[in-house]
Every structure is written in structure tokens, then in C-alpha cells.
Design a protein around this motif. Structure first.
Motif, PDB file in Angstrom:
ATOM      1  N   ASN A  41      29.835  14.923  34.285  1.00 25.93           N
ATOM      2  CA  ASN A  41      30.014  15.204  35.708  1.00 25.93           C
ATOM      3  C   ASN A  41      28.712  15.010  36.478  1.00 25.93           C
ATOM      4  N   ALA A  42      27.567  15.338  35.861  1.00 27.57           N
ATOM      5  CA  ALA A  42      26.287  15.059  36.509  1.00 27.57           C
ATOM      6  C   ALA A  42      26.084  13.553  36.682  1.00 27.57           C
ATOM      7  N   ALA A  43      26.511  12.779  35.687  1.00 29.95           N
ATOM      8  CA  ALA A  43      26.443  11.319  35.817  1.00 29.95           C
ATOM      9  C   ALA A  43      27.325  10.828  36.964  1.00 29.95           C
ATOM     10  N   GLY A  44      28.495  11.455  37.139  1.00 29.64           N
ATOM     11  CA  GLY A  44      29.345  11.098  38.278  1.00 29.64           C
ATOM     12  C   GLY A  44      28.684  11.389  39.613  1.00 29.64           C
ATOM     13  N   LEU A  45      27.957  12.488  39.697  1.00 30.70           N
ATOM     14  CA  LEU A  45      27.225  12.803  40.935  1.00 30.70           C
ATOM     15  C   LEU A  45      26.119  11.789  41.191  1.00 30.70           C
ATOM     16  N   PHE A  46      25.436  11.346  40.125  1.00 34.38           N
ATOM     17  CA  PHE A  46      24.405  10.319  40.296  1.00 34.38           C
ATOM     18  C   PHE A  46      25.005   9.005  40.800  1.00 34.38           C
ATOM     19  N   VAL A  47      26.193   8.671  40.308  1.00 33.42           N
ATOM     20  CA  VAL A  47      26.852   7.445  40.778  1.00 33.42           C
ATOM     21  C   VAL A  47      27.181   7.558  42.264  1.00 33.42           C
ATOM     22  N   LEU A  48      27.651   8.718  42.688  1.00 31.86           N
ATOM     23  CA  LEU A  48      27.945   8.921  44.113  1.00 31.86           C
ATOM     24  C   LEU A  48      26.686   8.799  44.971  1.00 31.86           C
ATOM     25  N   LEU A  49      25.534   9.167  44.412  1.00 31.88           N
ATOM     26  CA  LEU A  49      24.270   9.067  45.153  1.00 31.88           C
ATOM     27  C   LEU A  49      23.682   7.657  45.133  1.00 31.88           C
ATOM     28  N   GLY A  50      24.308   6.752  44.391  1.00 32.49           N
ATOM     29  CA  GLY A  50      23.795   5.385  44.297  1.00 32.49           C
ATOM     30  C   GLY A  50      22.751   5.190  43.229  1.00 32.49           C
ATOM     31  N   ALA A  51      22.578   6.177  42.358  1.00 39.31           N
ATOM     32  CA  ALA A  51      21.589   6.079  41.266  1.00 39.31           C
ATOM     33  C   ALA A  51      22.333   5.811  39.969  1.00 39.31           C
ATOM     34  N   LYS A 128      16.395  -4.787  50.169  1.00 39.66           N
ATOM     35  CA  LYS A 128      17.661  -5.471  50.419  1.00 39.66           C
ATOM     36  C   LYS A 128      17.882  -6.554  49.370  1.00 39.66           C
ATOM     37  N   GLY A 129      19.095  -6.613  48.874  1.00 46.25           N
ATOM     38  CA  GLY A 129      19.448  -7.597  47.858  1.00 46.25           C
ATOM     39  C   GLY A 129      19.176  -7.153  46.436  1.00 46.25           C
ATOM     40  N   LEU A 130      18.648  -5.953  46.243  1.00 49.99           N
ATOM     41  CA  LEU A 130      18.370  -5.427  44.906  1.00 49.99           C
ATOM     42  C   LEU A 130      19.192  -4.178  44.665  1.00 49.99           C
ATOM     43  N   THR A 131      19.697  -4.049  43.465  1.00 45.69           N
ATOM     44  CA  THR A 131      20.398  -2.831  43.096  1.00 45.69           C
ATOM     45  C   THR A 131      19.385  -1.742  42.748  1.00 45.69           C
ATOM     46  N   ASN A 132      19.878  -0.542  42.571  1.00 46.34           N
ATOM     47  CA  ASN A 132      19.016   0.578  42.221  1.00 46.34           C
ATOM     48  C   ASN A 132      18.323   0.334  40.890  1.00 46.34           C
ATOM     49  N   THR A 133      19.051  -0.206  39.927  1.00 43.14           N
ATOM     50  CA  THR A 133      18.481  -0.468  38.607  1.00 43.14           C
ATOM     51  C   THR A 133      17.413  -1.551  38.666  1.00 43.14           C
ATOM     52  N   ALA A 134      17.682  -2.622  39.423  1.00 46.70           N
ATOM     53  CA  ALA A 134      16.702  -3.706  39.536  1.00 46.70           C
ATOM     54  C   ALA A 134      15.433  -3.250  40.242  1.00 46.70           C
ATOM     55  N   ALA A 135      15.575  -2.456  41.296  1.00 47.29           N
ATOM     56  CA  ALA A 135      14.395  -1.957  42.007  1.00 47.29           C
ATOM     57  C   ALA A 135      13.576  -1.018  41.133  1.00 47.29           C
ATOM     58  N   LEU A 136      14.251  -0.160  40.386  1.00 50.69           N
ATOM     59  CA  LEU A 136      13.543   0.763  39.496  1.00 50.69           C
ATOM     60  C   LEU A 136      12.820   0.003  38.388  1.00 50.69           C
ATOM     61  N   GLY A 137      13.482  -1.001  37.814  1.00 52.23           N
ATOM     62  CA  GLY A 137      12.834  -1.808  36.787  1.00 52.23           C
ATOM     63  C   GLY A 137      11.643  -2.591  37.320  1.00 52.23           C
ATOM     64  N   HIS A 138      11.755  -3.098  38.546  1.00 52.10           N
ATOM     65  CA  HIS A 138      10.649  -3.839  39.146  1.00 52.10           C
ATOM     66  C   HIS A 138       9.426  -2.938  39.330  1.00 52.10           C
ATOM     67  N   ILE A 139       9.650  -1.718  39.827  1.00 53.21           N
ATOM     68  CA  ILE A 139       8.527  -0.791  40.015  1.00 53.21           C
ATOM     69  C   ILE A 139       7.959  -0.339  38.676  1.00 53.21           C
ATOM     70  N   LEU A 140       8.852  -0.075  37.727  1.00 53.70           N
ATOM     71  CA  LEU A 140       8.416   0.462  36.433  1.00 53.70           C
ATOM     72  C   LEU A 140       7.579  -0.535  35.657  1.00 53.70           C
ATOM     73  N   TYR A 141       7.934  -1.812  35.735  1.00 55.55           N
ATOM     74  CA  TYR A 141       7.247  -2.826  34.936  1.00 55.55           C
ATOM     75  C   TYR A 141       6.173  -3.591  35.706  1.00 55.55           C
ATOM     76  N   THR A 142       5.881  -3.158  36.936  1.00 56.80           N
ATOM     77  CA  THR A 142       4.784  -3.787  37.685  1.00 56.80           C
ATOM     78  C   THR A 142       3.726  -2.751  38.054  1.00 56.80           C
ATOM     79  N   ASP A 143       4.082  -1.808  38.917  1.00 59.10           N
ATOM     80  CA  ASP A 143       3.107  -0.819  39.382  1.00 59.10           C
ATOM     81  C   ASP A 143       2.767   0.224  38.326  1.00 59.10           C
TER      82      ASP A 143
END
Length: 202
Positions: A41-51, A128-143
Motif C-alpha cells: 500500500n505504501a508503494a501504491g501511495l508512491f505511485v500516486l505521487l509520481g515516484a 520535461k521529457g524525463l520520467t521520475n526514474t530517468a531523472a533520478l538515475g541521471h542525478i545519481l550517476y552524474t552529480d
């Protein structure tokens, strides 16, 4: 919007009810099962938040590994529930004290958040044009690549340390010798025997 609101209240209600059952159930197997339900159910709440990345990690890591491990450990151990219930009253006052302290800390944290929230700097939106997962991966593997590698190194050292600490050499237990298995020659693995007719092979 109405469907999202209904889904939020449904997930939140089941999550809170599952959390209450986890801490009030006397059977640890039921507690672990309701903990898994709370994670879903916590995972369902994260999906509703766009995460969706956090929702996926919550299901894969916590439900697929941690909670299932807890369940197997609880089911495999021969737990004496009568003995556990005897010691509950002796730990009641310390438990209430620690619980009250944690509750006070939560109240202070929430009140501080509501006090400083209007003056806080708003978080950056997802590009814009990036999903939540792609944006998180970009930040995690660069900065934060060095911090990410350091965290992986710490986990690797912890895993090796746990293996070394639990490694026990017991008498009568055969152990594999990897170097001997890798470096053996064909002559060490087979033997030619000239068996005579009517004779056995020792």
C-alpha cells in the motif's frame, strides 16, 4: 482527480490498519504478512505521487527480500510464544518511555516542518521529457556518482565482514577447495585400470 483521491484514501486506510495489526498482533507470522501488505500500500501511495522508482524499490527490496526473509526466519525458528509473553510486562515501562520519546520527536519534526515550510526553497521539478526514474538515475550517476560508489563499497565491505564473522570451520564437515578443483590435471581426475576377466576393481 476523484479516482486519485479515492485511491489515496483506500491505500492510506489499508496502510494504517496494516501498521496497527503489525504492532498489535501476537503471532509474528501475521505481523510479517501484514507488514508486506503495508509495503504494497505504501508503494501504491508512491505511485500516486509520481515516484514510481521508489514504489518499485519498495516492492522489490522490502517485500521481495527483507519481508520474505523475516517470514522464513519466523516460520523456521522454534519460537516459544509463551516464554515471550512472560517478559512483556517487565519491558512495558521502558517500551512506553521509548515510544513516548519517539512520538515527541515526531511531533517536534512535524511542527518544525509546518513552521519552516512556507519559507523553504521549492524542490526542482522533474525535467520535461524525463520520467521520475530517468531523472533520478541521471542525478545519481552524474552529480552523486562518488557518493553512490562509496555507498556500494561500504555495503560490499559489510557483506564480506558478515561472511567472515559467520564462517566456522567444524570438524567432520567437508569443505570445497576451489584452487585444487581448478588446477587439477586430467591425470588427477581419472585412472586407467587393466581389469582382468572375472576380477573386480578395487
Amino acid at each position: 482527480m476523484i479516482l486519485q483521491a479515492l485511491a489515496f484514501y483506500l491505500f492510506a486506510t489499508v496502510l494504517l490498519a496494516s501498521g496497527v495489526v503489525v504492532v498489535t498482533s501476537r503471532n509474528p507470522v501475521y505481523s510479517v504478512l501484514f507488514l508486506i501488505l503495508a509495503f504494497f500500500n505504501a508503494a501504491g501511495l508512491f505511485v500516486l505521487l509520481g515516484a514510481e522508482f521508489l514504489a518499485m524499490i519498495l516492492v522489490i527490496v522490502y517485500v521481495g527480500a527483507v519481508a520474505v526473509l523475516f517470514l522464513f526466519v519466523v516460520m523456521m525458528l522454534d519460537v516459544d510464544f509463551a516464554e515471550l509473553k512472560k517478559g512483556v510486562q517487565s519491558y512495558l515501562l521502558p517500551g512506553l518511555g521509548i515510544g513516548g520519546l519517539l512520538f515527541a520527536e515526531l511531533v517536534i519534526a512535524v511542527s518544525a516542518h509546518w513552521h519552516f515550510a512556507p519559507h523553504a526553497v521549492p524542490a526542482a521539478a522533474t525535467p520535461k521529457g524525463l520520467t521520475n526514474t530517468a531523472a533520478l538515475g541521471h542525478i545519481l550517476y552524474t552529480d552523486y556518482i562518488y557518493y553512490f560508489q562509496a555507498a556500494g563499497l561500504v555495503l560490499l565491505v559489510a557483506m564480506i565482514g558478515a561472511i567472515v564473522l559467520t564462517l566456522r570451520h567444524r570438524d567432520g564437515v567437508r569443505r570445497q577447495k576451489a584452487w585444487t578443483q581448478i588446477s587439477r590435471e586430467p591425470s588427477d581426475a581419472m585412472a586407467m585400470v587393466d581389469a582382468k576377466p572375472g576380477e573386480g576393481v578395487e
